[in-house]
Design an enzyme around this catalytic site. Structure first.
Site, PDB file in Angstrom:
ATOM      1  N   TYR A 166       1.463   5.204  -2.467  1.00 38.66           N
ATOM      2  CA  TYR A 166       1.694   6.616  -2.130  1.00 38.66           C
ATOM      3  C   TYR A 166       3.094   7.072  -2.531  1.00 38.66           C
ATOM      4  O   TYR A 166       3.322   8.267  -2.700  1.00 38.66           O
ATOM      5  CB  TYR A 166       1.415   6.875  -0.651  1.00 38.66           C
ATOM      6  N   HIS A 211     -10.034  -0.142 -10.793  1.00 40.31           N
ATOM      7  CA  HIS A 211      -9.587   0.835  -9.775  1.00 40.31           C
ATOM      8  C   HIS A 211      -8.144   1.275 -10.014  1.00 40.31           C
ATOM      9  O   HIS A 211      -7.841   2.461 -10.066  1.00 40.31           O
ATOM     10  CB  HIS A 211      -9.729   0.214  -8.379  1.00 40.31           C
ATOM     11  N   PHE A 212      -7.261   0.308 -10.221  1.00 43.50           N
ATOM     12  CA  PHE A 212      -5.873   0.775 -10.226  1.00 43.50           C
ATOM     13  C   PHE A 212      -5.425   1.338 -11.569  1.00 43.50           C
ATOM     14  O   PHE A 212      -4.409   2.019 -11.628  1.00 43.50           O
ATOM     15  CB  PHE A 212      -4.906  -0.254  -9.623  1.00 43.50           C
ATOM     16  N   HIS A 213      -6.235   1.127 -12.605  1.00 44.10           N
ATOM     17  CA  HIS A 213      -5.888   1.846 -13.837  1.00 44.10           C
ATOM     18  C   HIS A 213      -6.354   3.306 -13.782  1.00 44.10           C
ATOM     19  O   HIS A 213      -5.851   4.137 -14.531  1.00 44.10           O
ATOM     20  CB  HIS A 213      -6.434   1.123 -15.061  1.00 44.10           C
ATOM     21  N   HIS A 230       0.810  -1.217   0.000  1.00 42.34           N
ATOM     22  CA  HIS A 230       0.000   0.000   0.000  1.00 42.34           C
ATOM     23  C   HIS A 230       0.847   1.273   0.000  1.00 42.34           C
ATOM     24  O   HIS A 230       0.618   2.142  -0.834  1.00 42.34           O
ATOM     25  CB  HIS A 230      -1.081   0.036   1.081  1.00 42.34           C
ATOM     26  N   ARG A 246     -10.490 -11.052 -11.759  1.00 41.26           N
ATOM     27  CA  ARG A 246      -9.332 -10.426 -12.379  1.00 41.26           C
ATOM     28  C   ARG A 246      -8.352 -11.548 -12.737  1.00 41.26           C
ATOM     29  O   ARG A 246      -8.478 -12.671 -12.247  1.00 41.26           O
ATOM     30  CB  ARG A 246      -8.676  -9.413 -11.419  1.00 41.26           C
ATOM     31  N   ARG A 247      -7.373 -11.217 -13.560  1.00 38.40           N
ATOM     32  CA  ARG A 247      -6.288 -12.151 -13.857  1.00 38.40           C
ATOM     33  C   ARG A 247      -6.760 -13.509 -14.355  1.00 38.40           C
ATOM     34  O   ARG A 247      -6.260 -14.543 -13.917  1.00 38.40           O
ATOM     35  CB  ARG A 247      -5.428 -12.362 -12.603  1.00 38.40           C
TER      36      ARG A 247
HETATM   37 FE1  HAS Z   1      -6.054   1.561  -4.189  1.00 37.93          FE
HETATM   38  C1  HAS Z   1      -6.188  -1.871  -4.491  1.00 37.93           C
HETATM   39  C2  HAS Z   1      -8.028   1.419  -1.416  1.00 37.93           C
HETATM   40  C3  HAS Z   1      -5.697   4.961  -3.742  1.00 37.93           C
HETATM   41  C4  HAS Z   1      -3.437   1.586  -6.418  1.00 37.93           C
HETATM   42  N1  HAS Z   1      -5.032   0.136  -5.270  1.00 37.93           N
HETATM   43  C5  HAS Z   1      -5.275  -1.217  -5.285  1.00 37.93           C
HETATM   44  C6  HAS Z   1      -4.383  -1.850  -6.211  1.00 37.93           C
HETATM   45  C7  HAS Z   1      -3.570  -0.870  -6.721  1.00 37.93           C
HETATM   46  C8  HAS Z   1      -4.001   0.375  -6.128  1.00 37.93           C
HETATM   47  C9  HAS Z   1      -2.427  -1.034  -7.704  1.00 37.93           C
HETATM   48  O1  HAS Z   1      -9.021  -0.700   0.527  1.00 37.93           O
HETATM   49  C10 HAS Z   1      -4.376  -3.336  -6.576  1.00 37.93           C
HETATM   50  C11 HAS Z   1      -3.406  -4.125  -5.784  1.00 37.93           C
HETATM   51  C12 HAS Z   1      -3.414  -5.562  -6.242  1.00 37.93           C
HETATM   52  O2  HAS Z   1      -2.852  -5.843  -7.294  1.00 37.93           O
HETATM   53  O3  HAS Z   1      -4.016  -6.398  -5.550  1.00 37.93           O
HETATM   54  N2  HAS Z   1      -6.776   2.926  -2.879  1.00 37.93           N
HETATM   55  C13 HAS Z   1      -7.587   2.666  -1.825  1.00 37.93           C
HETATM   56  C14 HAS Z   1      -7.907   3.913  -1.132  1.00 37.93           C
HETATM   57  C15 HAS Z   1      -7.253   4.915  -1.808  1.00 37.93           C
HETATM   58  C16 HAS Z   1      -6.537   4.280  -2.874  1.00 37.93           C
HETATM   59  C17 HAS Z   1      -8.777   4.076   0.062  1.00 37.93           C
HETATM   60  N3  HAS Z   1      -4.835   2.990  -4.957  1.00 37.93           N
HETATM   61  C18 HAS Z   1      -4.840   4.319  -4.625  1.00 37.93           C
HETATM   62  C19 HAS Z   1      -3.796   5.011  -5.335  1.00 37.93           C
HETATM   63  C20 HAS Z   1      -3.155   4.058  -6.086  1.00 37.93           C
HETATM   64  C21 HAS Z   1      -3.822   2.800  -5.836  1.00 37.93           C
HETATM   65  C22 HAS Z   1      -3.512   6.492  -5.203  1.00 37.93           C
HETATM   66  C23 HAS Z   1      -1.993   4.179  -7.000  1.00 37.93           C
HETATM   67  C24 HAS Z   1      -1.361   5.273  -7.257  1.00 37.93           C
HETATM   68  N4  HAS Z   1      -6.962   0.072  -3.184  1.00 37.93           N
HETATM   69  C25 HAS Z   1      -7.677   0.217  -2.038  1.00 37.93           C
HETATM   70  C26 HAS Z   1      -8.051  -1.103  -1.528  1.00 37.93           C
HETATM   71  C27 HAS Z   1      -7.533  -2.046  -2.399  1.00 37.93           C
HETATM   72  C28 HAS Z   1      -6.843  -1.284  -3.426  1.00 37.93           C
HETATM   73  C29 HAS Z   1      -8.838  -1.426  -0.336  1.00 37.93           C
HETATM   74  C30 HAS Z   1      -7.618  -3.570  -2.288  1.00 37.93           C
HETATM   75  C31 HAS Z   1      -8.772  -4.097  -2.971  1.00 37.93           C
HETATM   76  C32 HAS Z   1      -8.768  -5.606  -3.000  1.00 37.93           C
HETATM   77  O4  HAS Z   1      -9.704  -6.183  -2.433  1.00 37.93           O
HETATM   78  O5  HAS Z   1      -7.858  -6.213  -3.569  1.00 37.93           O
HETATM   79  C33 HAS Z   1      -7.237   6.401  -1.448  1.00 37.93           C
HETATM   80  O6  HAS Z   1      -5.920   6.819  -1.247  1.00 37.93           O
HETATM   81  C34 HAS Z   1      -7.905   7.238  -2.475  1.00 37.93           C
HETATM   82  C35 HAS Z   1      -7.952   8.712  -2.106  1.00 37.93           C
HETATM   83  C36 HAS Z   1      -8.381   9.562  -3.251  1.00 37.93           C
HETATM   84  C37 HAS Z   1      -9.437  10.385  -3.270  1.00 37.93           C
HETATM   85  C38 HAS Z   1      -9.744  11.196  -4.520  1.00 37.93           C
HETATM   86  C39 HAS Z   1      -9.372  12.647  -4.381  1.00 37.93           C
HETATM   87  C40 HAS Z   1      -9.594  13.374  -5.666  1.00 37.93           C
HETATM   88  C41 HAS Z   1      -8.724  14.220  -6.230  1.00 37.93           C
HETATM   89  C42 HAS Z   1      -9.041  14.872  -7.553  1.00 37.93           C
HETATM   90  C43 HAS Z   1     -10.325  15.622  -7.549  1.00 37.93           C
HETATM   91  C44 HAS Z   1     -10.558  16.276  -8.870  1.00 37.93           C
HETATM   92  C45 HAS Z   1     -11.769  16.668  -9.324  1.00 37.93           C
HETATM   93  C46 HAS Z   1     -11.927  17.269 -10.682  1.00 37.93           C
HETATM   94  C47 HAS Z   1     -12.990  16.518  -8.492  1.00 37.93           C
HETATM   95  C48 HAS Z   1     -10.338  10.548  -2.105  1.00 37.93           C
HETATM   96  C49 HAS Z   1      -7.444  14.579  -5.568  1.00 37.93           C
HETATM   97  C50 HAS Z   1     -10.884  18.288 -11.066  1.00 37.93           C
HETATM   98  C51 HAS Z   1     -11.487  19.409 -11.862  1.00 37.93           C
HETATM   99  C52 HAS Z   1     -10.782  20.106 -12.766  1.00 37.93           C
HETATM  100  C53 HAS Z   1     -11.405  21.303 -13.422  1.00 37.93           C
HETATM  101  C54 HAS Z   1      -9.436  19.710 -13.192  1.00 37.93           C
HETATM  102 CU    CU Z   2      -3.977  -0.163  -0.625  1.00 33.75          CU
END
Ligand code: HAS
Ligand code: CU
Length: 540
Positions: free
Chosen positions: A219, A366-368, A215, A429-430
Site C-alpha cells: 500500500y 498476481h503481483f505483476h 503487506h 514460483r521461483r
Molecule cells: Fe497482493 C501476494 C492479497 C493487492 C502485491 N501481493 C502479493 C505479493 C505481492 C503483492 C508483491 O491474501 C507477493 C508477495 C511475495 O513475494 O510472496 N493483494 C491481496 C489483496 C489485495 C492485494 C486482498 N497486492 C496488492 C497490491 C499489490 C500487491 C495493490 C502491490 C501494489 N496478495 C494478497 C495475498 C497474497 C498476496 C493474500 C499472498 C499470497 C501467497 O499465498 O503468497 C487488495 O488490496 C486488492 C484490492 C483491489 C481491488 C481492485 C479494485 C479495482 C480498481 C480498478 C477498477 C477499474 C476498472 C476498469 C473496473 C479490489 C481500483 C477501468 C475502466 C476504464 C474505462 C479505465
Molecule cells: Cu498482502
C-alpha cells in the site's frame, strides 16, 4: 518552475536507472523460465538475476519514484517550498549509498536471497545494511514531507489539507508503521547473524516481522498511485474528481487496515495460530473496500470527462477519453489490469483457495498485475507528464511514448494470465527449471511458460521505449517554458465535508493500536514456545 525540482529529479533518475537494469534482468529470466537455452543460463545466474530484479524494481524503483513524486506533490499542492531541503538531500544520498551496497552484494553473487530475503538463506551483511539504509533514507523523506505539511498548516489556519497531500501523508503513516517490523527483523535478527555475532536465526520470527512490513509495503506503493488516479488523471482526461470525501475515506481506511493483514502471506505457515490468521483474513476482506471505492470514484471522474466532451449514451464517454495521451492511457490500462489483480488478491486471501495458489506461479501473476502494472505503469505514464515539466524540456520520441502503455498492457496480459494458469496447474514460483527435467506433470506448463516468455519480450520492448523516452527527453528534449503541474478539481468544489478524515494524529494512533492488536499476542506466543534456530545457508 518548482524549487525542489533538482531534488525531485535526482530521485526520479535513480528510479529510472534502477528500472532499466531490472527490466534487462527480467527479460533474461522470462526466457530462461521458458527453458530457452541462453548462453549464460545457469542456476546461479538465474537466482542472482531474480534477486536483483526484485530488489531493484520492488524496492528501489518504487521508493525513489515515490520520494521524487512526494516532493513535487508537497510543493505544488501546498504552494510553498519543501522544508528541510538539506535533510532531503542527505536522505537521497543515504538511500543511494544503500542501493549501491545492496546491488554490489547481489551482483557479486553474495546476496542471492530473493527480494523477500527469508532466512535461513543468508546474504552478505552489506546487503542487509544497504537495504536498511534505503529505509533510513526514506524515513528522512517522510520527515521532510510531513514537516512541510506541518509548517504549511501553521501558515494556513482553517485551510483543508489538499487531497494529494492527504494521500501522501496516509502513505507516510503506513510506511512508518510498516518499517518498524522490517527494521526489527534486519537490525535484531539478520545483521547480527550475518556478521557472525550469533550462530542461528529463527526463520519463523523473521517471517512474521517481514510480513508485518511486507503487506503495508504494497500500500506504500499503491497510495501514491491512487493519489495520481484521483488527483491527476481526471484532470489529464479533461474532467473533474467525482468526490473528494470518498478519496479521503479510501486513504484513511488504508491507513487503518494496511498492516493488520500480514498473516494472509503466512496462511500455510506453522507457528501462527489459526485464530490470528482468521483475524488477518477478515481484515483483508475489509481492505478491499477502499479499492472498490477508488474504482467507483475514478471511473465516475472519467465519465465526467467523457460527458464534458459531448458523450450522451451509456458507454460512449469511454471513446471520448484521451486514449492517445500516454499519461492517461497508462492509468486507464493500469486500472483495467488492477481490476483482475485485485480480484486475484481476494482469492489469495481466502483461507482455502490460498492453499491452491500459495507458492505457485499464480502469485507472480498476481503481483505483476498489481505492483508490476497498476503501480509501475501508472508511474511510467505519470513521468511523461512530470518529466517535461520538471526538466523544462519537450517530451522526445512521442510515438514511442504513445505505444508504450499498450505494449505493456499486451505483454502483461500474456505474461500474467499465463502465470495464473500455470500456477493453477501446480507450477511453483521461483524455480529455475520449470520443465522439472522433463517430468510428465511439468509438460502441461510448457505452453504457458512459452506464452509468458512472449509476454516478457513485449514487456522488455515497452520498458526500453520508456527508458529511451526518458533519457531522450532528459538529454535532447527541446528547451521550453514548462506548463505547471496541476491537480484535478473536485466536482462539488471546495467543501468542508467530513473534516474528521483529516485527523492524521487520530488515524495514526488507531492504526498503531491495530498493529499492536494484530501482532503483539502472536509474537509473544511465538517467543514463549520452544524455538529452534537455523544456521545460514548460501547455496550459490
Ligand atoms: Fe497482493 C501476494 C492479497 C493487492 C502485491 N501481493 C502479493 C505479493 C505481492 C503483492 C508483491 O491474501 C507477493 C508477495 C511475495 O513475494 O510472496 N493483494 C491481496 C489483496 C489485495 C492485494 C486482498 N497486492 C496488492 C497490491 C499489490 C500487491 C495493490 C502491490 C501494489 N496478495 C494478497 C495475498 C497474497 C498476496 C493474500 C499472498 C499470497 C501467497 O499465498 O503468497 C487488495 O488490496 C486488492 C484490492 C483491489 C481491488 C481492485 C479494485 C479495482 C480498481 C480498478 C477498477 C477499474 C476498472 C476498469 C473496473 C479490489 C481500483 C477501468 C475502466 C476504464 C474505462 C479505465
Ligand atoms: Cu498482502
Amino acid at each position: 518552475m518548482i524549487q525542489s525540482r533538482k531534488l525531485a529529479l535526482a530521485n526520479l533518475w535513480v528510479a529510472i536507472g534502477a528500472f532499466a537494469v531490472a527490466s534487462a534482468m527480467a527479460f533474461m529470466q522470462s526466457l530462461s523460465r521458458a527453458d530457452l537455452d541462453l548462453p549464460f543460463r545457469t542456476v546461479r545466474m538465474y537466482y542472482l538475476s531474480v534477486t536483483a530484479h526484485g530488489v531493484l524494481m520492488a524496492i528501489v524503483f518504487t521508493t525513489f519514484f515515490i520520494m521524487g513524486f512526494g516532493y513535487v506533490v508537497a510543493e505544488r499542492a501546498l504552494g510553498r517550498p519543501v522544508v528541510g531541503r538539506r535533510l532531503a538531500w542527505a536522505s537521497w544520498w543515504v538511500a543511494l549509498i544503500g542501493t549501491a551496497l545492496a546491488t554490489w552484494a547481489i551482483l557479486r553473487g553474495e546476496a542471492t536471497v530473493l527480494y523477500t530475503f527469508y532466512p535461513p538463506l543468508m546474504a552478505h551483511p552489506l546487503f542487509y545494511v544497504g537495504t536498511a539504509l534505503v529505509v533510513v533514507g526514506s524515513w528522512g523523506w517522510c520527515w521532510v514531507v510531513a514537516r512541510t505539511w506541518h509548517v504549511w498548516k501553521k501558515e494556513s489556519p482553517g485551510v483543508r489539507t489538499p487531497l494529494p497531500v492527504h494521500g501522501m501523508l496516509a502513505s507516510i503513516i503506513i510506511w512508518v508503521l510498516a518499517t518498524i517490523g522490517v527494521a526489527a527483523e534486519v537490525l535484531v535478527l539478520l545483521i547480527p547473524w550475518s556478521v557472525g555475532l550469533v550462530d542461528t536465526v529463527d526463520p519463523m520470527l523473521a517471517r512474521i516481522l517481514f510480513w508485518w512490513f511486507g503487506h503495508p509495503l504494497v500500500y506504500f506503493w499503491l497510495l501514491p498511485t491512487y493519489v495520481i488516479w484521483y488527483t491527476m488523471t481526471p484532470r489529464i482526461a479533461g474532467g473533474k474528481l467525482f468526490s473528494d470525501p470518498l478519496a479521503r475515506l479510501a486513504f484513511v481506511m488504508l491507513i487503518l487496515l494496511a498492516t493488520p493483514v500480514g498473516f494472509h502471506h503466512q496462511l500455510v505457515d506453522p507457528g501462527v495460530e489459526a485464530g490470528w490468521k482468521l483475524f488477518h483474513t477478515f481484515n483483508t476482506q475489509l481492505v478491499l473496500f477502499p479499492s472498490f471505492v477508488t474504482a467507483f470514484t475514478v471511473i465516475a471522474s472519467f465519465e465526467i470527462a467523457g460527458r464534458k466532451k459531448g458523450a450522451r449514451g451509456l458507454f460512449d464517454w469511454i471513446e471520448e477519453l484521451p486514449w492517445g495521451e500516454p499519461a492517461f492511457s497508462s492509468v486507464a490500462l493500469a486500472m483495467l489490469m488492477f481490476a483482475v489483480g485485485g480480484f486475484g488478491g481476494a482469492i489469495n486471501a481466502a483461507y482455502g483457495m490460498n492453499a491452491v495458489v500459495h507458492n505457485t506461479a499464480w502469485i507472480q501473476g498476481h503481483f505483476h498485475l498489481t505492483v508490476g502494472t497498476a503501480v509501475a505503469l501508472t508511474f511510467m505514464g505519470t513521468s511523461y507528464y512530470l518529466m517535461p515539466r520538471l526538466l523544462g524540456r519537450e517530451l522526445e520520441l512521442t510515438l514511442l511514448a504513445r505505444i508504450q502503455p499498450y505494449l505493456w498492457f499486451g505483454g502483461m496480459l500474456l505474461f500474467s494470465i499465463s502465470n495464473h494458469l500455470t500456477g493453477l496447474a501446480g507450477m511453483p514460483r521461483r524455480v529455475f527449471d520449470a520443465s522439472y527435467a522433463g517430468s510428465e506433470i511439468a509438460r502441461q506448463w510448457v505452453a504457458g511458460t512459452g506464452i509468458s516468455a512472449v509476454g516478457g519480450i513485449f514487456l522488455f520492448i515497452s520498458a526500453t521505449c520508456w527508458v529511451a523516452v526518458m533519457f531522450g527527453t532528459g538529454l535532447a528534449g527541446r528547451r521550453i517554458e514548462p506548463d505547471p503541474i496541476e491537480f484535478a478539481e473536485p466536482l462539488e468544489g471546495e467543501n468542508g465535508k467530513a473534516p474528521i478524515l483529516d485527523r492524521f494524529g487520530l488515524w495514526a494512533t488507531v492504526a498503531a493500536v491495530l498493529v499492536v492488536l494484530a501482532y503483539a499476542w502472536p509474537i509473544a506466543q511465538h517467543l514463549s514456545m520452544e524455538r529452534f534456530g537455523s544456521p545460514g545457508f548460501t547455496p550459490f
